[in-house]
Design a protein around this motif. Structure first.
Motif, PDB file in Angstrom:
ATOM      1  N   HIS A 200       0.841  -1.202   0.000  1.00  0.00           N
ATOM      2  CA  HIS A 200       0.000   0.000   0.000  1.00  0.00           C
ATOM      3  C   HIS A 200       0.875   1.251   0.000  1.00  0.00           C
ATOM      4  N   ILE A 201       1.921   1.257   0.825  1.00  0.00           N
ATOM      5  CA  ILE A 201       2.804   2.421   0.916  1.00  0.00           C
ATOM      6  C   ILE A 201       3.584   2.616  -0.384  1.00  0.00           C
ATOM      7  N   VAL A 202       4.107   1.535  -0.949  1.00  0.00           N
ATOM      8  CA  VAL A 202       4.866   1.639  -2.199  1.00  0.00           C
ATOM      9  C   VAL A 202       3.961   2.124  -3.327  1.00  0.00           C
ATOM     10  N   ARG A 203       2.735   1.646  -3.348  1.00  0.00           N
ATOM     11  CA  ARG A 203       1.782   2.115  -4.368  1.00  0.00           C
ATOM     12  C   ARG A 203       1.523   3.612  -4.202  1.00  0.00           C
ATOM     13  N   ARG A 204       1.374   4.047  -2.960  1.00  0.00           N
ATOM     14  CA  ARG A 204       1.030   5.448  -2.696  1.00  0.00           C
ATOM     15  C   ARG A 204       2.187   6.398  -2.969  1.00  0.00           C
ATOM     16  N   LEU A 205       3.411   6.024  -2.560  1.00  0.00           N
ATOM     17  CA  LEU A 205       4.549   6.928  -2.683  1.00  0.00           C
ATOM     18  C   LEU A 205       5.332   6.731  -3.973  1.00  0.00           C
ATOM     19  N   GLY A 206       5.220   5.558  -4.602  1.00  0.00           N
ATOM     20  CA  GLY A 206       5.933   5.294  -5.838  1.00  0.00           C
ATOM     21  C   GLY A 206       7.306   4.690  -5.596  1.00  0.00           C
ATOM     22  N   SER A 207       7.877   4.110  -6.637  1.00  0.00           N
ATOM     23  CA  SER A 207       9.122   3.360  -6.503  1.00  0.00           C
ATOM     24  C   SER A 207      10.327   4.244  -6.213  1.00  0.00           C
ATOM     25  N   GLY A 208      10.193   5.553  -6.358  1.00  0.00           N
ATOM     26  CA  GLY A 208      11.273   6.476  -5.999  1.00  0.00           C
ATOM     27  C   GLY A 208      10.881   7.389  -4.868  1.00  0.00           C
ATOM     28  N   GLY A 209       9.844   7.026  -4.137  1.00  0.00           N
ATOM     29  CA  GLY A 209       9.243   7.936  -3.159  1.00  0.00           C
ATOM     30  C   GLY A 209      10.055   8.220  -1.924  1.00  0.00           C
ATOM     31  N   ALA A 210      11.120   7.444  -1.681  1.00  0.00           N
ATOM     32  CA  ALA A 210      11.950   7.696  -0.492  1.00  0.00           C
ATOM     33  C   ALA A 210      13.429   7.747  -0.862  1.00  0.00           C
TER      34      ALA A 210
ATOM     35  N   THR B  78      13.252  -0.660   0.462  1.00  0.00           N
ATOM     36  CA  THR B  78      14.134  -0.517  -0.690  1.00  0.00           C
ATOM     37  C   THR B  78      13.344  -0.382  -1.985  1.00  0.00           C
ATOM     38  N   GLU B  79      12.097  -0.848  -1.991  1.00  0.00           N
ATOM     39  CA  GLU B  79      11.245  -0.684  -3.179  1.00  0.00           C
ATOM     40  C   GLU B  79      10.749   0.753  -3.313  1.00  0.00           C
ATOM     41  N   LEU B  80      11.015   1.575  -2.286  1.00  0.00           N
ATOM     42  CA  LEU B  80      10.773   3.015  -2.358  1.00  0.00           C
ATOM     43  C   LEU B  80      12.056   3.759  -2.729  1.00  0.00           C
ATOM     44  N   ALA B  81      13.131   3.011  -3.018  1.00  0.00           N
ATOM     45  CA  ALA B  81      14.467   3.558  -3.279  1.00  0.00           C
ATOM     46  C   ALA B  81      15.060   4.183  -2.022  1.00  0.00           C
ATOM     47  N   ALA B  82      14.627   3.759  -0.851  1.00  0.00           N
ATOM     48  CA  ALA B  82      15.127   4.307   0.401  1.00  0.00           C
ATOM     49  C   ALA B  82      16.564   3.871   0.662  1.00  0.00           C
ATOM     50  N   PHE B  83      17.315   4.720   1.358  1.00  0.00           N
ATOM     51  CA  PHE B  83      18.633   4.338   1.858  1.00  0.00           C
ATOM     52  C   PHE B  83      18.484   3.209   2.863  1.00  0.00           C
TER      53      PHE B  83
ATOM     54  N   THR C 127       4.815  -4.781 -13.298  1.00  0.00           N
ATOM     55  CA  THR C 127       6.200  -5.218 -13.222  1.00  0.00           C
ATOM     56  C   THR C 127       7.036  -4.350 -12.286  1.00  0.00           C
ATOM     57  N   SER C 128       6.384  -3.701 -11.350  1.00  0.00           N
ATOM     58  CA  SER C 128       7.051  -2.931 -10.309  1.00  0.00           C
ATOM     59  C   SER C 128       6.252  -3.106  -9.030  1.00  0.00           C
ATOM     60  N   PRO C 129       6.902  -3.109  -7.862  1.00  0.00           N
ATOM     61  CA  PRO C 129       6.135  -3.206  -6.620  1.00  0.00           C
ATOM     62  C   PRO C 129       5.126  -2.075  -6.438  1.00  0.00           C
ATOM     63  N   GLN C 130       5.344  -0.944  -7.133  1.00  0.00           N
ATOM     64  CA  GLN C 130       4.361   0.139  -7.015  1.00  0.00           C
ATOM     65  C   GLN C 130       3.094  -0.147  -7.823  1.00  0.00           C
ATOM     66  N   HIS C 131       3.120  -1.165  -8.666  1.00  0.00           N
ATOM     67  CA  HIS C 131       1.946  -1.543  -9.455  1.00  0.00           C
ATOM     68  C   HIS C 131       1.059  -2.465  -8.618  1.00  0.00           C
TER      69      HIS C 131
END
Length: 481
Positions: free
Chosen positions: A198-208, A236-241, A304-308
């Motif tokens: 839910h969070i990855v969908r909401r913020l996107g794959s580069g959201g963090a 990490t699927e949010l591109a977080a450190f 094909t992305s966790p944000q999908h």
């Protein structure tokens, strides 16, 4: 290893991640970059052996062998009776190089037949290697999993691992702080995996990107440690450190008596320090998000992305409904690759296989929840179903409880511990155009095999789908007679 609890410059309130960072700065470098002390370095055979070999070729030694741990997890096959003859071409060389390097440098190695062996992000917590307030790195992108224990944990590359082996330091650019507060409580049948999707969908794959994400709020506090690991794993699927959760009594209870955790008086002193590890009132976060747990539903990915991701009872979104979060070409490519139809439900899509495993969802609590759904039921005809425990200890504990018998009786293959088909580096894969429901963390093109179509979801959803033969909501299963 514990971060100082007091304020920073002039008493300025600090975030939890900021406390740990400040306590580990060896010396500041240019800008926001510093040389950081590393408390724990984890290696696995896919990349760790390369780092050890490079270290040898440079004529250097491991500075602090007692702080370095290696395991066999990525390339090993998971079939019963496995050996060093892995399914991956040249795979045996990776094992041999890692084994020889670990022995030569005096590094603790959880080898293939060691009862402590398993996926690096599963065994580190169960062995008490990760501790609150520590810095921990590993050449693996899902190292953020271990931030669930109040540690600053992040993934690195093989060359960085070589530097850390030689110096137990790393040159790191200071990440920004983000806090995601989850209010309320998750609904019945909604899991940490669903929350993460839910969070990855909401913020996107580069959201963090470039942020350490601190998860906070009553819904996070209510999670057990294994669920917290699942949540942090997906950062990490949010591109977080990295990701981090303040340690509490659940954290301490999990770590107590673990082999590498402090003992006796040292334990009591450590816990007293760990209780001070929390973001201070007024600590500045670069970004804040608040999510109502009541809005989270069981999730599944369509693309094909966790944000999908979408709720299980929703349809594949039409492009216009995505509000620019996905580009047109990426959307069209995902739709074509996954062979799904915009506006059509995801629930009910026929599947070819089901997979339960990975550093995201292969712990004992995950297997218990899936087994509760499978008990007394049978996998649909023609469905290949596989369960891979995250560690040998998890496997043995599950077998003591009889969970393996439930999985086998239902029609699942019961495997040895390892990463397995989270991706197919172990030489095993699902087939081209096969549709797989999976408890893993990534659904990239060909992640589980060339041309394989992966839908990621919770272990419960994977189990229910295996039974139904289609993507299914576990809450809607017909009750057993």
């Amino acid at each position: 290893m514990t971060a100082a609890p007091h304020g920073g410059d002039g008493g300025t309130p600090r975030t939890l991640a900021g406390m740990i960072w400040d306590a580990h700065v060896v010396c500041p470098l240019s800008g926001d970059t510093a040389l950081l002390a590393i408390d724990r370095l984890l290696l696995h055979e896919r990349t760790g052996g390369v780092a050890l070999r490079s270290l040898d070729e440079a004529g250097r030694s491991v500075l602090a062998p007692a702080q370095v741990f290696a395991t066999m997890d990525h390339i090993v096959d998971t079939f019963p009776g496995r050996s060093d003859d892995t399914l991956m071409p040249t795979g045996k060389a990776f094992l041999t190089i890692t084994r020889d390097g670990a022995r030569r440098h005096g590094i603790t190695l959880f080898d293939l037949h060691d009862p402590r062996q398993g996926i690096v992000h599963v065994i580190s917590p169960e062995q008490g290697i990760v501790l609150p307030g520590a810095t921990l790195t590993c050449p693996d992108s899902h190292t953020c999993t271990q931030g669930a224990f109040g540690a600053l944990a992040w993934g690195i590359g093989s060359s960085e691992a070589e530097h850390a082996l030689a110096t137990m330091t790393l040159r790191v650019e200071r990440p920004l702080d983000m806090r995601i507060t989850i209010t309320g409580q998750l609904g019945l049948g909604v899991t940490a995996k669903d929350l993460a999707l839910h969070i990855v969908r909401r913020l996107g794959s580069g959201g963090a990107k470039r942020h350490v994400v601190e998860f906070a709020g009553p819904a996070v506090t209510a999670l057990n440690m294994e669920a917290r690991m699942t949540l942090c794993n997906m950062a990490t699927e949010l591109a977080a450190f990295g990701a981090i959760i303040a340690p509490d009594d659940k954290t301490f209870a999990y770590l107590r008596d673990c082999p590498f955790a402090p003992k006796g008086a040292a334990w009591d002193a450590a816990v007293a320090e760990w209780r001070l590890l929390a973001s201070q009132d007024g600590a500045p976060f670069a970004v804040e998000h608040v999510i109502d747990a009541a809005e989270v539903a069981p999730m599944v990915t369509w693309g094909t992305s966790p944000q999908h991701g979408v709720p299980l009872d929703a349809a594949v979104p039409v492009f216009e409904a995505l509000d620019g979060s996905v580009g047109r070409s990426d959307y069209d490519r995902a739709i074509a690759y996954m062979d799904v139809t915009p506006g059509r439900p995801v629930e009910g899509l026929p599947i070819d296989a089901a997979f339960i495993g990975s550093c995201t969802n292969s712990r004992l609590s995950d297997l218990r929840r899936a087994a509760a759904i499978l008990d007394g039921r049978t996998v649909a005809p023609g469905i290949r179903a596989i369960c891979v425990p995250g560690s040998t200890q998890v496997k043995q504990a599950a077998e003591r409880e009889g969970l393996d018998a439930i999985f086998r009786s239902a029609g699942f293959e019961w495997r040895e511990a390892g990463c397995s088909m989270c991706f197919f580096a172990g030489g095993e894969s699902f087939g081209a155009q096969e549709r797989v429901i999976s408890s893993t963390n990534r659904n990239f093109e060909s992640r589980q095999g060339p041309g394989t179509r992966t839908h990621i979801a919770s272990p419960e959803t994977v189990a229910a789908s295996a039974i139904a033969g289609v993507i299914a909501d576990p809450r809607k299963l017909e009750p057993l007679a």
